[in-house]
Scaffold this active site. Structure first.
Site, short mmCIF file in Angstrom:
data_model
loop_
_atom_site.label_atom_id
_atom_site.label_comp_id
_atom_site.label_asym_id
_atom_site.label_seq_id
_atom_site.Cartn_x
_atom_site.Cartn_y
_atom_site.Cartn_z
N MET A 165 1.02 -1.15 -0.33
CA MET A 165 0.03 -0.11 -0.05
C MET A 165 1.03 1.32 0.26
O MET A 165 0.73 2.58 0.21
CB MET A 165 -1.07 -0.17 0.60
N GLY B 90 5.06 -10.12 3.71
CA GLY B 90 5.54 -10.05 5.76
C GLY B 90 4.45 -10.97 7.11
O GLY B 90 3.52 -11.12 6.61
N GLN C 85 -10.58 -2.79 1.57
CA GLN C 85 -9.66 -3.31 3.40
C GLN C 85 -9.83 -2.60 4.02
O GLN C 85 -9.58 -3.23 4.85
CB GLN C 85 -8.58 -4.32 2.97
N HIS D 243 8.25 -3.30 3.79
CA HIS D 243 8.47 -3.68 2.78
C HIS D 243 10.26 -4.16 2.08
O HIS D 243 10.00 -4.81 1.08
CB HIS D 243 7.82 -2.46 1.79
N LEU E 72 6.84 2.63 1.81
CA LEU E 72 7.53 2.08 1.77
C LEU E 72 8.76 2.03 3.12
O LEU E 72 8.99 3.62 2.55
CB LEU E 72 8.04 1.52 0.41
N HIS E 73 8.58 1.60 3.22
CA HIS E 73 9.56 1.39 5.16
C HIS E 73 10.25 -0.10 4.73
O HIS E 73 10.54 -0.69 3.58
CB HIS E 73 8.63 1.14 6.05
P1 AMP Z 1 0.98 -3.17 3.19
O1 AMP Z 1 2.06 -1.63 2.73
O2 AMP Z 1 0.95 -2.86 4.79
O3 AMP Z 1 -0.24 -3.71 2.99
O4 AMP Z 1 2.24 -4.12 3.45
C1 AMP Z 1 3.27 -4.62 2.26
C2 AMP Z 1 3.49 -5.84 2.42
O5 AMP Z 1 5.16 -5.43 3.22
C3 AMP Z 1 2.58 -6.86 3.30
O6 AMP Z 1 3.45 -8.53 2.91
C4 AMP Z 1 2.62 -6.85 4.94
O7 AMP Z 1 3.00 -8.17 5.51
C5 AMP Z 1 4.81 -6.37 4.88
N1 AMP Z 1 5.13 -5.81 5.22
C6 AMP Z 1 5.18 -4.36 6.35
N2 AMP Z 1 5.21 -4.19 7.48
C7 AMP Z 1 6.08 -5.32 7.39
C8 AMP Z 1 7.81 -6.02 8.59
N3 AMP Z 1 8.10 -4.95 8.83
N4 AMP Z 1 8.20 -6.07 8.18
C9 AMP Z 1 8.44 -7.39 6.91
N5 AMP Z 1 7.37 -7.64 5.88
C10 AMP Z 1 6.06 -6.40 6.20
#
Ligand code: AMP
Length: 292
Positions: free
Chosen positions: A37, A154, A68, A44, A40-41
């Site tokens: 989404m 993740g 969602q 990601h 990015l950190h």
């Molecule tokens: P999001 O942008 O929050 O939907 O996350 C995208 C993907 O990055 C998902 O598969 C999350 O599980 C993964 N993710 C988010 N934060 C972390 C983290 N701290 N460590 C590992 N994977 C992550």
């Protein structure tokens, strides 16, 4: 790096990149995919790194998926940082970014739902009605659009991973899934775009969620198996104003709660710190470092 804003652009770019990689069509390059989404950190980027290490062609999607989020959740406030995200993808060697507007993915009269039963009934599924149906729908659509060989998710969103895994199995999506360990801040707080909402003492208190999980893991490694006792040890670590939503020791596959904990079980937690809702988890391992 190419950026595709429409499904058609994405499909054309994917084809072009794959053909350029294997002009004689002899070898099918492995296509990797990381759906996000945005904002990015390092969490990601850890998925992205694994993808670029393992795949010849790498695709990232950036889409804050409205289906969602329940009404009243943080869809509008969710941090959006498109320029920085694209730069990070470029620096990481991503080949293709899919950056659709909402109307690309959801036509006004879209009418299809994907509901993964049972796995979605507890935990985040109970707290956020419709959340996993929204996740399943968007992931199904993205898998159909991008057609990756391997998709990376993740461990941070453990229940989400199990839900997607079940959907992929039940609907025969031709994709392998890979789970990447949770990336954490130096004090243990799981990295999340929502951490930006936390200020001052709330931010400090948020770190006690992971401290609680670690204390639980230590008690387990020392031989405690009673779930109630293990959960109490974790609860005792939480600092004000952390408010538990759920804390459960569950079977890693079915996510059913366990009375007696065993190696490989997952400890799932969600907590509120002020207005911010945070989730985390660890997998229990006996006598060695817990598996994140
Ligand atoms: P999001 O942008 O929050 O939907 O996350 C995208 C993907 O990055 C998902 O598969 C999350 O599980 C993964 N993710 C988010 N934060 C972390 C983290 N701290 N460590 C590992 N994977 C992550």
């Amino acid at each position: 790096m190419e950026v595709a804003y429409t499904i058609e652009e994405l499909r054309q770019a994917r084809r072009r990149i794959c053909v350029a990689f294997a002009p004689e069509d002899e070898r099918h390059p492995r296509v990797g995919f990381v759906p996000t989404m945005g904002n990015l950190h390092e969490g990601h980027m850890c998925l992205v790194k694994r993808m670029t290490d393992e795949c010849e062609v790498s695709v990232v999607s950036i889409f804050v998926n409205p289906t969602q989020f329940a009404p009243g959740e943080d869809f509008d406030e969710y941090p959006r940082t498109p320029d920085a995200d694209l730069m990070q993808c470029e620096d990481a060697g991503v080949d293709l970014v899919f950056f659709p507007e909402e109307d690309q993915l959801y036509l006004e009269d879209h009418s299809t739902e994907i509901v993964v039963h049972r796995l979605t009934e507890r935990y985040c599924g109970a707290a956020r009605p419709g959340h996993f149906a929204g996740v399943a729908l968007v992931v199904a659509k993205l898998l159909n659009i991008v057609q990756p060989d391997i998709a990376y998710f993740g461990q941070k969103d453990y229940q989400q991973f199990r839900v997607i895994e079940r959907m992929v199995r039940d609907l025969d999506f031709p994709v392998a899934l890979s789970m990447c360990a949770t990336v954490r801040e130096s004090d243990g707080l799981a990295m999340s775009s929502r951490n930006a909402y936390l200020k001052g003492d709330d931010r400090k208190a948020a770190a006690t969620i992971y401290q609680g999980l670690q204390v639980l893991a230590e008690a387990f490694a020392a031989g405690e198996r009673d779930s109630a006792a293990l959960k109490e040890a974790a609860r005792a670590e939480l600092a004000e104003p952390v408010r538990l939503e759920y804390l459960e020791i569950a079977d890693a596959w079915s996510l059913e709660p366990k009375q007696s904990a065993a190696r490989g079980d997952v400890v799932l937690v969600a907590a509120h710190v002020g207005e911010t809702r945070l989730i985390d988890n660890i997998v229990l391992a006996a006598g060695e470092e817990n598996a994140n």
